[in-house]
Enzyme design. Structure first.
Site, short mmCIF file in Angstrom:
data_model
loop_
_atom_site.label_atom_id
_atom_site.label_comp_id
_atom_site.label_asym_id
_atom_site.label_seq_id
_atom_site.Cartn_x
_atom_site.Cartn_y
_atom_site.Cartn_z
N GLU A 1 0.81 -1.20 0.00
CA GLU A 1 0.00 0.00 0.00
C GLU A 1 0.85 1.26 0.00
O GLU A 1 0.61 2.19 -0.77
CB GLU A 1 -0.91 -0.01 1.24
N ASP A 2 1.85 1.33 0.89
CA ASP A 2 2.59 2.57 1.08
C ASP A 2 3.80 2.71 0.16
O ASP A 2 4.29 3.81 -0.05
CB ASP A 2 3.10 2.66 2.54
#
Ligand code: MN
Length: 725
Positions: free
Chosen positions: A84-85
């Site tokens: 995600e990051d």
């Protein structure tokens, strides 16, 4: 480089001490590899606390270790924010760490992604997102419970470090989301330790003042009671040693949120709620549990009705323990829970307790979360309604729970009836009452966040009451209630109209189907603007058209149509010249007296206009109830009547007294009530029934006649026909 070495060695050391076993070399290597991978990809990022971001996945992996998580899950915990990051492709994780780790990371990412978008969305979409989030989460969950455990650990660490988030509103949002979504899920999969900490942290950030105050109170109380607690512990411990039973004793304190909830929701004082003196005894096995119970009961007398054997009969969520309450030598109640180590782990860890016993979580064994799948179905059902009625989405919402901990989403201001309809329309229709947090509440009770609602259902009830519309909030509930009455009412009208139509067909000796097909009826339907036979019946049922009118159409004018008594339940009993009643303020109007209720001077009456004249009914006659307002005219009695009126009375009397019939008629005649006709039926229970049509001056005379009969020996009951007593 040196620092990294040190950190990674520290992580391994921490994990081993939490797990309480030495990690295998292969497992160590994977953990180190995952740690380095995470550190490398997160290196640019910093937490709100100012720490390097990697400290977050590290802490998450430690939380997972506290639940004795398997190596794949710990590795996934270290990598959970990578996709995600840091835009690392999932395939890279699959390649490096294997299918299982990748599956868990993917599930967690999907859940988190939806979260991320939420900030940007309008209020409506935001609510949809919440629903979507829940669904995704639950769907992910049905794939593998490890996904949800990692997500819960992630949320737990974020909640533990929420202090660093500057924006107070955002803190509160997170807290609310945690209490609405994550804590109930932790509860559902039996992770009560996780649930308790999530709830307390949410409580702390959503209601900081109340939290602080309560925490201080609890600590003060605990300090005050410490000596007594120790005394009790020692007494119990001594007794157990004497009986050679190995066990450990813990003081048991409810978590702050549950204390607070009870105080607020049940409106209790702190002292009422805070059962300080509770002990938990944890022992080796089940047999010991019962031995300990015996020992405890020999120390102090048990309080009657408080012993619960959840070992022989576990709770529906699998909870096992023995519960009892003793009255100590100080004269105060002491609650005791007795359980084996295994029961203890299962109660605190839930689905994760499988790891503790090195059984692993069998993803293919659906029994563990079949309950969750049911929960998911229910949730999706209850959310469907909310989604379809879009403006409810922008209203503020309230989350409440079923007794099983299932979330129900309702608009703010919703009442227990709304809740019942949200569960199921039939539950709503048969609503008989509700308990909120174990207390009975009034029908207009406004549900509050976190309320646990239990609906009391009466299967025998006929359905909802129109009054409920005053007390419900959700538009979907209103729609369901209205629909019920619409169906109910039109069905009744259709039934009644059909009955009338059947009589018409009988009179003309034509089959109903044939009659409907006839040109005349088809023309009539066109003229009335109705499209099918049920609509026609409804018109007959509500009196928009009468039997006479229909007959008039079907029978040629010159043919005499005989008026049957049952046609309108009226009989031309007596045409009054006009001095007895005032209709619409006028006297001298020709009227008929309805046979169904035989009104008497003094009765509260009403006039009904029909195609064949004006009939007088008692106001509470059931035949008047459904006649449309515009056909009713106010009517009253003039006081000048010298006429006699007939009324029907029903007398139940002792059948063994052969002379009684004569005595009754004698009594009636002596009271100037002339018996016009009567019939007698023999009844089952030693009583016969006399139906008598008598002539009286007014309702006053009838009442006194009836009273007189009631005073006679052998008379069971005296009633006036038509329900008017
Ligand atoms: Mn995270």
């Amino acid at each position: 480089m040196a620092r990294t070495e040190l950190d990674s060695q520290m992580l391994l050391g921490d994990l081993e001490s939490i797990l309480q076993y030495r990690l295998k070399r292969r497992d160590k290597e994977r953990i180190l590899e995952a740690y380095e991978f995470a550190r490398f990809h997160h290196q640019e990022q910093v937490r709100d606390s100012g720490e390097p971001f990697v400290s977050h996945p590290v802490e998450v992996s430690k939380i997972l270790a506290q639940f004795s998580a398997d190596n794949d899950t710990i590795v996934a915990g270290l990598l959970h924010d990578i996709v995600e990051d840091c835009n690392v492709p999932l395939s890279e994780i699959t390649e490096k760490f294997g299918e299982t780790v990748s599956l868990i990371v993917d599930g967690v990412t999907k859940i988190s992604n939806l979260k991320l978008n939420e900030k940007l969305e309008s209020k409506v979409v935001k609510s949809r997102m919440k629903v979507e989030t829940l669904r995704k989460m639950l769907l992910a969950l049905s794939n593998d419970p490890r996904i949800i455990i990692v997500k819960l650990a992630d949320r737990l660490h974020n909640m533990r470090t929420l202090d660093y988030l500057k924006d107070e509103e955002k803190r509160k949002d997170k807290a609310r989301e945690t209490i609405q979504i994550y804590a109930p899920i932790a509860h559902r999969i039996g992770m009560h330790k996780m649930q308790a900490e999530l709830e307390d942290l949410s409580f702390k950030f959503e209601y900081p003042e109340e939290f602080k105050e309560l925490k201080a109170k609890v600590n003060k109380k605990l300090k005050e009671r410490q000596d007594i607690m120790d005394e009790y512990k020692n007494i119990v411990m001594r007794e157990l040693r004497k009986n050679r039973i190995a066990a450990r004793i813990e003081g048991r304190v409810k978590h702050l949120y549950s204390i607070w909830q009870k105080m607020v929701k049940k409106n209790r004082s702190f002292d009422e709620v805070f059962d300080l003196i509770a002990l938990r005894i944890v022992t080796g096995d089940e047999v010991n549990c019962y031995k300990i119970l015996g020992a405890a009961h020999s120390l102090w007398p048990p309080m009657p009705g408080r012993f619960k054997d959840y070992i022989a009969a576990p709770k529906s969520n699998g909870y096992k323990s023995l519960h009892t309450t003793l009255i100590t030598h100080r004269g105060e109640p002491l609650e005791i829970q007795i359980r084996s180590e295994r029961m203890h782990k299962e109660a605190e860890f839930g689905v994760a307790s499988h790891w503790v016993y090195k059984e692993g979580i069998d993803v293919k064994d659906r029994s563990w979360f079949s309950q969750l799948v049911d929960w998911q179905k229910d949730l999706i059902e209850s959310f469907k309604d909310i989604e379809s009625i879009s403006h409810e989405l922008v209203q503020e919402e309230v989350f409440v729970f079923t007794p099983k901990g299932e979330v129900v989403h309702l608009p703010r201001g919703a009442t227990p009836i709304d809740f019942a309809y949200a569960i199921h329309t039939e539950v709503g229709h048969h609503y008989a009452g509700a308990k909120v947090n174990d207390r009975l509440v009034p029908v207009n009770y406004e549900l509050k966040l976190g309320d646990r609602v239990e609906v009391i259902v009466n299967k025998a009830s006929d359905g909802p009451s129109l009054d409920w519309l005053k007390y419900v909030r959700a538009n979907s509930t209103k729609a369901k209630i209205k629909r019920f009455f619409k169906n109910e009412y039109s069905n009744k009208l259709i039934e009644r109209g059909k009955e009338i139509f059947r009589k018409i067909s009988k009179r003309l000796a034509v089959a109903m189907d044939e009659l409907i097909e006839s040109e005349e009826i088809q023309h009539l339907m066109v003229r009335l603007g109705v499209h099918n036979e049920n609509d026609l019946f409804a018109k007959l049922g509500d009196g928009s058209i009468t039997m006479g009118e229909v007959l008039g159409i079907l029978v040629p004018k010159d043919e005499e149509v005989e008026t049957l008594p049952e046609e309108t339940e009226l009989v031309k009993q007596k045409q009054v010249k006009g001095n007895e009643v005032i209709v619409g303020g006028e006297t001298g109007i020709a009227v008929y007296f309805a046979k169904c209720c035989t009104p008497l001077p003094g009765d509260d009456i009403v006039a009904v206009m029909s195609s064949r004249g004006i009939s007088i009914h008692n106001r509470d006659c059931r035949n008047v109830r459904d006649i449309s307002r515009e056909k009713l005219v106010e009517a009253s009695w003039t006081m000048a009547s010298s006429e006699k009126f007939s009324a029907w009375i029903v007398v139940e009397f002792d059948s063994s007294d052969k002379s009684l019939m004569n005595k009754i008629t004698e009594r009636l005649e002596s009271k100037n009530a002339k018996v016009k006709k009567y019939s007698v039926e023999s009844g089952k229970w030693g009583y016969d029934t006399l139906m008598a049509n008598i002539l009286v001056k007014d309702v006053g005379q009838l009442t006194s006649v009836m009273e007189n009969l009631r005073g006679m020996r052998g008379i069971q009951s005296v009633k006036r026909l038509g329900g008017v007593s």
